[in-house]
Design a protein around this motif. Structure first.
Motif, PDB file in Angstrom:
ATOM      1  N   THR A   1       0.821  -1.205   0.000  1.00 59.52           N
ATOM      2  CA  THR A   1       0.000   0.000   0.000  1.00 59.52           C
ATOM      3  C   THR A   1       0.857   1.257   0.000  1.00 59.52           C
ATOM      4  O   THR A   1       1.978   1.246   0.520  1.00 59.52           O
ATOM      5  CB  THR A   1      -0.931   0.028   1.235  1.00 59.52           C
ATOM      6  OG1 THR A   1      -1.769   1.179   1.180  1.00 59.52           O
ATOM      7  CG2 THR A   1      -0.132   0.072   2.527  1.00 59.52           C
ATOM      8  N   GLU A   2       0.344   2.312  -0.617  1.00 60.93           N
ATOM      9  CA  GLU A   2       0.951   3.629  -0.464  1.00 60.93           C
ATOM     10  C   GLU A   2       0.516   4.205   0.879  1.00 60.93           C
ATOM     11  O   GLU A   2      -0.624   3.988   1.314  1.00 60.93           O
ATOM     12  CB  GLU A   2       0.537   4.549  -1.609  1.00 60.93           C
ATOM     13  CG  GLU A   2       1.082   4.117  -2.961  1.00 60.93           C
ATOM     14  CD  GLU A   2       0.720   5.093  -4.063  1.00 60.93           C
ATOM     15  OE1 GLU A   2      -0.265   5.845  -3.899  1.00 60.93           O
ATOM     16  OE2 GLU A   2       1.423   5.114  -5.087  1.00 60.93           O
ATOM     17  N   THR A   3       1.411   4.929   1.528  1.00 55.09           N
ATOM     18  CA  THR A   3       1.146   5.388   2.889  1.00 55.09           C
ATOM     19  C   THR A   3       1.573   6.839   3.059  1.00 55.09           C
ATOM     20  O   THR A   3       2.658   7.225   2.607  1.00 55.09           O
ATOM     21  CB  THR A   3       1.910   4.520   3.913  1.00 55.09           C
ATOM     22  OG1 THR A   3       1.507   3.150   3.751  1.00 55.09           O
ATOM     23  CG2 THR A   3       1.614   4.959   5.337  1.00 55.09           C
ATOM     24  N   THR A   4       0.720   7.613   3.709  1.00 54.23           N
ATOM     25  CA  THR A   4       1.079   8.959   4.136  1.00 54.23           C
ATOM     26  C   THR A   4       1.163   8.953   5.655  1.00 54.23           C
ATOM     27  O   THR A   4       0.219   8.531   6.330  1.00 54.23           O
ATOM     28  CB  THR A   4       0.043   9.994   3.678  1.00 54.23           C
ATOM     29  OG1 THR A   4      -0.007  10.003   2.243  1.00 54.23           O
ATOM     30  CG2 THR A   4       0.435  11.395   4.153  1.00 54.23           C
TER      31      THR A   4
ATOM     32  N   LYS B   1       5.421  10.702   2.495  1.00 52.53           N
ATOM     33  CA  LYS B   1       4.687   9.814   1.599  1.00 52.53           C
ATOM     34  C   LYS B   1       5.622   8.691   1.176  1.00 52.53           C
ATOM     35  O   LYS B   1       6.717   8.928   0.686  1.00 52.53           O
ATOM     36  CB  LYS B   1       4.183  10.573   0.371  1.00 52.53           C
ATOM     37  CG  LYS B   1       3.078  11.567   0.675  1.00 52.53           C
ATOM     38  CD  LYS B   1       2.574  12.225  -0.603  1.00 52.53           C
ATOM     39  CE  LYS B   1       1.448  13.215  -0.302  1.00 52.53           C
ATOM     40  NZ  LYS B   1       0.956  13.877  -1.533  1.00 52.53           N
ATOM     41  N   GLY B   2       5.189   7.471   1.398  1.00 57.66           N
ATOM     42  CA  GLY B   2       6.007   6.323   1.036  1.00 57.66           C
ATOM     43  C   GLY B   2       5.117   5.142   0.702  1.00 57.66           C
ATOM     44  O   GLY B   2       3.963   5.301   0.293  1.00 57.66           O
ATOM     45  N   TYR B   3       5.651   3.949   0.878  1.00 56.34           N
ATOM     46  CA  TYR B   3       4.880   2.749   0.584  1.00 56.34           C
ATOM     47  C   TYR B   3       5.314   1.612   1.502  1.00 56.34           C
ATOM     48  O   TYR B   3       6.424   1.602   2.034  1.00 56.34           O
ATOM     49  CB  TYR B   3       5.030   2.332  -0.881  1.00 56.34           C
ATOM     50  CG  TYR B   3       6.423   1.897  -1.277  1.00 56.34           C
ATOM     51  CD1 TYR B   3       6.790   0.550  -1.289  1.00 56.34           C
ATOM     52  CD2 TYR B   3       7.387   2.833  -1.635  1.00 56.34           C
ATOM     53  CE1 TYR B   3       8.070   0.147  -1.646  1.00 56.34           C
ATOM     54  CE2 TYR B   3       8.670   2.445  -2.000  1.00 56.34           C
ATOM     55  CZ  TYR B   3       9.000   1.096  -2.007  1.00 56.34           C
ATOM     56  OH  TYR B   3      10.272   0.714  -2.348  1.00 56.34           O
TER      57      TYR B   3
END
Length: 372
Positions: A259-262, A273-275
């Motif tokens: 998942t992309e994650t903030t 912002k990462g993953y």
């Protein structure tokens, strides 16, 4: 794989498929989905790229044709020579020899591109040595199954940092200011590899001398008390002791989190912002001091003394504000580098470089030959 290829082909004007490994591993051809097996199944024309910097590029290309099945060889429409140092005209005779021996046309000789280290790393085989000349030393053990190592690239561009990748057989430097345990494709196996190098002893010594430790993804899991794999997700079912530097435990599970994650870094107030891409769940008391919060929930863990921390979040250091704040909190002189701007500028330079030395028009003609 083919369904993904068709979906992407419908969305894009030009789709470039990068192989993995070698097209000439004919002993593995029956189950190949990453090289000639994929090319043949999808009707995708192939351009072979030879790395002349490694030596033996004539044998690489001519030898590849010699061992390929005729149906696979027919998918190859030409070749490129990459990473040439010096005047490319010096390779004119070798270039013609490859064309004559294979019958494949050449599409250019690409000279060495000195700005390539400014781009995200792609091949673990190219990792090694030191980058940067700053006084703040970051050491990273080169795990045998290292993954997501482009996490490190933004740190190498900071003027106050020296990033050193430690190969097997060499000790982790106890004088390091920060030691990062990177991601891994097989955490339990790489933890055993880490110990086999004696790096667990070096890590403990560096901590005693004042180093900080950060674990990323698989490296985060290694820092805990235990890693359990009851279902045998990574290999045989097992439960092994971790390095014991964080009071957390990890259990491998079949459900992979992608998942992309903030996230918020509470210590600095910066957003990241990462993953995430990992197996396993990590729980324990040190999760009460998370490195980040995601929707007000803890992400990662930290030791009470602040010397050891871990996170599942990849790509955190691409965020300039967080990277500067993180380094400053450890005593490093953070610069004003914009990582994203540096990458974009370098990509523009690379595009100009390729346009100058590659027959791009010819490659586009080949690309239009893709079968329906």
């Amino acid at each position: 794989v083919l369904d993904s290829f068709r979906r992407l082909s419908a969305e894009a004007d030009l789709l470039i498929v990068e192989g993995a490994g070698s097209p000439a591993e004919v002993n593995l051809r029956a189950n190949d989905i990453a090289n000639m097996g994929f090319a043949l199944a999808s009707g995708t024309p192939v351009i072979l790229t030879g790395d002349i910097d490694r030596g033996g590029v004539i044998a690489q290309l001519v030898g590849t044709q010699a061992v390929l099945d005729p149906a696979d060889a027919a998918m190859i429409k030409g070749f490129l020579i990459n990473k040439f140092r010096g005047d490319p005209r010096l390779f004119d005779d070798g270039y013609k020899l490859i064309e004559d021996r294979t019958g494949w046309p050449g599409f250019g000789v690409i000279p060495w591109f000195p700005d390539a280290p400014n781009l995200p790393a792609e091949d673990a085989a190219d990792l090694g040595g030191s980058r940067g000349t700053g006084s703040f030393l970051i050491a990273v053990p080169h795990l045998s199954r290292i993954a997501n190592f482009d996490d490190l690239d933004p740190l190498a561009q900071e003027p106050g940092v020296t990033l050193k990748i430690i190969p097997p057989g060499q000790p982790l430097p106890v004088e390091a200011d920060l030691i990062i345990l990177p991601g891994s494709k097989a955490t339990i196996a790489d933890l055993a590899y880490f110990r086999a190098q004696g790096w667990d002893i070096d890590l403990a010594a560096a901590l005693r001398r004042g180093a900080k430790v950060l674990g990323l993804c698989g490296g985060y899991q290694m820092l805990g008390r235990t890693i359990a794999d009851p279902e045998g997700i990574e290999g045989k079912p097992a439960s092994v002791p971790g390095l014991g530097l964080l009071d957390v435990c990890t259990v491998m599970t079949a459900d992979k989190r992608v998942t992309e994650t903030t996230a918020l870094h509470p210590a600095s107030g910066t957003m990241v912002k990462g993953y995430e891409i990992h197996l396993g769940r990590t729980e324990g008391p040190d999760r009460a001091r998370p490195m980040f919060t995601v929707k007000q929930q803890p992400e990662g863990a930290g030791r009470p003394d602040g010397k050891v921390m871990g996170s599942y979040l990849h790509g955190m250091f691409t965020e300039d504000a967080f990277r500067r704040a993180f380094l400053a909190s450890l005593g490093a002189a953070a610069g004003s580098v914009s990582y994203a701007a540096t990458v974009e500028a370098t990509l523009d330079k690379l595009a100009d470089h390729l346009a100058m030395h590659v027959d791009c028009a010819g490659l586009l003609v080949v690309a239009r030959q893709t079968a329906d």
